[in-house]
Design a protein around this motif. Sequence first.
Motif, PDB file in Angstrom:
ATOM      1  N   TYR A 193      -9.089   0.687   3.539  1.00 47.81           N
ATOM      2  CA  TYR A 193      -8.172   0.879   2.423  1.00 47.81           C
ATOM      3  C   TYR A 193      -8.205  -0.364   1.536  1.00 47.81           C
ATOM      4  CZ  TYR A 193      -5.854   4.652   5.101  1.00 47.81           C
ATOM      5  OH  TYR A 193      -5.569   5.784   5.797  1.00 47.81           O
ATOM      6  N   GLN A 194      -7.867  -0.163   0.269  1.00 48.09           N
ATOM      7  CA  GLN A 194      -7.648  -1.280  -0.643  1.00 48.09           C
ATOM      8  C   GLN A 194      -6.155  -1.386  -0.921  1.00 48.09           C
ATOM      9  OE1 GLN A 194     -10.036  -3.417  -1.617  1.00 48.09           O
ATOM     10  NE2 GLN A 194     -11.405  -2.224  -0.308  1.00 48.09           N
ATOM     11  N   PRO A 195      -5.606  -2.594  -1.014  1.00 46.00           N
ATOM     12  CA  PRO A 195      -4.177  -2.723  -1.313  1.00 46.00           C
ATOM     13  C   PRO A 195      -3.889  -2.335  -2.756  1.00 46.00           C
ATOM     14  CG  PRO A 195      -5.220  -4.883  -1.296  1.00 46.00           C
ATOM     15  CD  PRO A 195      -6.265  -3.904  -0.843  1.00 46.00           C
ATOM     16  N   ASP A 196      -2.718  -1.749  -2.985  1.00 46.00           N
ATOM     17  CA  ASP A 196      -2.287  -1.467  -4.355  1.00 46.00           C
ATOM     18  C   ASP A 196      -1.841  -2.751  -5.044  1.00 46.00           C
ATOM     19  OD1 ASP A 196      -2.650   1.375  -4.238  1.00 46.00           O
ATOM     20  OD2 ASP A 196      -0.875   1.481  -2.969  1.00 46.00           O
ATOM     21  N   ARG A 246       0.860  -1.194   0.000  1.00 46.52           N
ATOM     22  CA  ARG A 246       0.000   0.000   0.000  1.00 46.52           C
ATOM     23  C   ARG A 246       0.891   1.237   0.000  1.00 46.52           C
ATOM     24  NH1 ARG A 246      -5.274   2.326  -0.707  1.00 46.52           N
ATOM     25  NH2 ARG A 246      -4.943   4.457   0.005  1.00 46.52           N
ATOM     26  N   LYS A 299     -15.157  -4.276   0.940  1.00 40.69           N
ATOM     27  CA  LYS A 299     -15.659  -3.015   0.384  1.00 40.69           C
ATOM     28  C   LYS A 299     -16.040  -2.008   1.471  1.00 40.69           C
ATOM     29  CE  LYS A 299     -17.391  -5.526  -3.632  1.00 40.69           C
ATOM     30  NZ  LYS A 299     -18.583  -5.936  -4.429  1.00 40.69           N
ATOM     31  N   ILE A 342      -6.765  -2.318   5.837  1.00 39.28           N
ATOM     32  CA  ILE A 342      -6.914  -3.160   4.641  1.00 39.28           C
ATOM     33  C   ILE A 342      -7.756  -4.394   4.974  1.00 39.28           C
ATOM     34  CG2 ILE A 342      -5.633  -4.746   3.146  1.00 39.28           C
ATOM     35  CD1 ILE A 342      -3.545  -2.529   2.844  1.00 39.28           C
ATOM     36  N   ARG A 386      -3.356  -9.702  -2.262  1.00 37.05           N
ATOM     37  CA  ARG A 386      -4.732 -10.163  -2.145  1.00 37.05           C
ATOM     38  C   ARG A 386      -5.020 -10.693  -0.748  1.00 37.05           C
ATOM     39  NH1 ARG A 386      -4.823 -15.915  -5.502  1.00 37.05           N
ATOM     40  NH2 ARG A 386      -3.165 -16.969  -4.295  1.00 37.05           N
ATOM     41  N   GLY A 394     -11.355  -3.247   5.089  1.00 39.32           N
ATOM     42  CA  GLY A 394     -11.950  -2.607   3.922  1.00 39.32           C
ATOM     43  C   GLY A 394     -11.905  -1.103   3.890  1.00 39.32           C
ATOM     44  N   VAL A 409     -12.584  -9.309  -1.615  1.00 34.46           N
ATOM     45  CA  VAL A 409     -12.339  -7.861  -1.617  1.00 34.46           C
ATOM     46  C   VAL A 409     -13.259  -7.254  -0.571  1.00 34.46           C
ATOM     47  CG1 VAL A 409     -12.470  -5.726  -2.943  1.00 34.46           C
ATOM     48  CG2 VAL A 409     -11.694  -7.838  -4.051  1.00 34.46           C
TER      49      VAL A 409
END
Length: 512
Positions: A62-65, A20, A79, A57, A68, A60, A77
């Motif tokens: 943040y989303q990882p760059d 991230r 949300k 993360i 998984r 939910g 994922v």
Amino acid sequence: METLIEQDTGVVLALEGITRRFPGVIALDDVALTVRRNEILGLVGENGAGKSVLTKIMTGIYQPDEGRLMLDGKKVVMKGTADAIRKGIGVVFQEGSLIPNLSVTENLFLCHEARFRRFGVLSRREMAAEARRVLEPMNLDVDVDLPVASISPAARQMVEIARMVWLCEQYGASNPIVILDEPTTVLNDGERDTLFEILNRLKSRASMILISHRLQEVLENCDRIVVLKDGRNVTEMPTSGLDIGDVEKLLVGHDFAGDRFRESEQRAPGEKVTFRVDQLAKQGEFAPLSFEVREGEIVSLVGLVGSGKEALCRCIAGLERYDAGTLAIEGKTPVNGSSRSAVLHGVGHVPIERREEGLALNMSVADNINYLVLDKLKVGGMISTRREHEHAKQWVAECLVKTPSIHAACAGLSGGNQQKIILSKWLSSDVRLLILDHPTRGIDIKAKDEVYRLIRKFANAGIAMIIMCDTLEEDIGLANRLLIMRERRLIGELEASAHAKPTPQDLIKLIV
């Protein structure tokens, strides 16, 4: 990797190659982590190591760059926090999320009351019965109709954990994962023991991730430990056979053994008496007591919660009135019960609740540091912006405060840096007596060492100090002298010179 997870049926959550980025910084760099069924996993690292970003993360926010999340062997994922809870992952934050004026029952089922409606009418009796059922595994004996504000910090923590497990199970999670962010920060030793007894029972129906700066409790209560440093994995291993020194070395890259509390920098106090109390008393809190603190001396108040030490310090700081006796700072007596008068007489106070009482969080680093010395920053009767900036920069550098700039809001800094700002505020003022209420609570091992350095700097500047610490080892290591309180009385004292420290066992015999 997916095949391996499916074969290892004990793994319920796996993070693979999580990266991230934020502007100018890589917060997480190829981080991997696994959570197994029915375990407590310790997640440790210094402030800034990436623990908070990793938590966000997993829930939910943040989303990882890159990378998984695998839940029960399947890629997911998250949300948002609500979606994470629906999938079986929730977090109990350090600051807490309960609403004080609502009852225990109302907090447990807030926003989920529809489950208790019958023909459009809310059944409070059914809600209360379900609340008692949910809290039963927590071994929590509270009236579920009481407002949360009236129950103990430990009980509130149990309610939050029970709520999170209940929510995840309502959405069908067979093995919820509850992330606990510094759950013991405001608990005493007995409450911490009770909490971990209950968490170990909860392992039969949930997994937990414990984030804590208290390395001893991590090693004693977690099955495995994950160490992060600078956004990267250092290790993931069982806790059996590890000791604090092993983990500290992983965290900071070197040993802290031998001079943990900077005892080699401890100086003998001066002859001058800075502070004296004579037969000071407060009804129902502490009986008449007398003692003095000399120039540059560090005196630790040691005793169980309720021994009277907390109320004594509040009276000295002017936060509460005392009923009898006298106190004096260099021969002068502040107005009883006036914190402003105490400050004007040279009494400083670093409170246990630094975010609520020690800082103006939405104000800048500079404004917080300069608050007590504005008169010294004037030119021609007006506050000089140049002097403000120079003064703040000087103390940011002196106290090793990590901040984007002196204009950054204190709310965005780590706990350790917030604490250093509070200390720099007093160190740059005319304080003569400083009260330190659990000065290293909730900060990492490196920040603790920097706080110890500043405490020694205060002493070398001739400032007298009264401290109350998180552990007996810290009390002993920092102090020149220990005052023992039991059952609201001052029952004795022990010398603690740099080369002749008493042991925790010596103190335990006196305080219990």
